[in-house]
Design a protein around this motif. Sequence first.
Motif, short mmCIF file in Angstrom:
data_model
loop_
_atom_site.label_atom_id
_atom_site.label_comp_id
_atom_site.label_asym_id
_atom_site.label_seq_id
_atom_site.Cartn_x
_atom_site.Cartn_y
_atom_site.Cartn_z
N GLY A 112 0.47 -1.11 0.35
CA GLY A 112 0.28 -0.25 0.13
C GLY A 112 1.03 1.01 -0.43
N ASN A 133 -1.99 2.62 4.61
CA ASN A 133 -3.18 2.15 3.58
C ASN A 133 -3.31 1.16 3.06
OD1 ASN A 133 -4.33 5.27 5.06
ND2 ASN A 133 -2.97 5.46 4.04
N THR A 135 -3.75 -1.71 -0.33
CA THR A 135 -4.00 -1.90 -1.58
C THR A 135 -4.34 -3.32 -1.80
OG1 THR A 135 -1.79 -1.78 -2.38
CG2 THR A 135 -3.55 0.69 -2.57
#
Length: 171
Positions: A112, A133, A135
């Motif tokens: 991420g 974050n 992905t």
Amino acid sequence: MLKRAMVVGATALLLGACSTVPKELVYQPENQLVAYQPALGSMEGKPARWSGIISAVHNKSDQSVIEVVYLPLQANGVPEQTEQSPGRFLAIMKGFVDPTLYAKGRSLTVLGTIGKPVDSQIGEHNYRFSVLNVTGSKLWPPVKEVEVRYVDPYFYDPFYDPFWPRRPLHR
């Protein structure tokens, strides 16, 4: 000569297949991935692939926050099982993550972008978490420990009895 080239080529393909990262975790070019550092600052938005052992899962209305104890990555993306860790990070996933599947102690690798560090607590200790974050992620199967015992095939003990002490049979 042709056989030798075919054998070398097949070996290279087999070895290459053993060390590839799962498709969920692929990022090109890999040299742009940021290595883990506790509480990264000024790296927001840069790509990273980190791994470790799940410590806790906190589900919120629109996202899940997974607290992960960082462990270094092996070549195939699996966390290397070591006794030391430089710290923890938070993996932020969109949607709901089932805490039964993402249980404490399971291995996880995430891909991420780095987010802004978060100040929180571990127990009563103040701690600054690096944030990723997510992905893409890969939850690895549970590690099964196997005990391996070495038996020397050339050792012989004439007084060894594997059935000692024997119990008399009562009928």
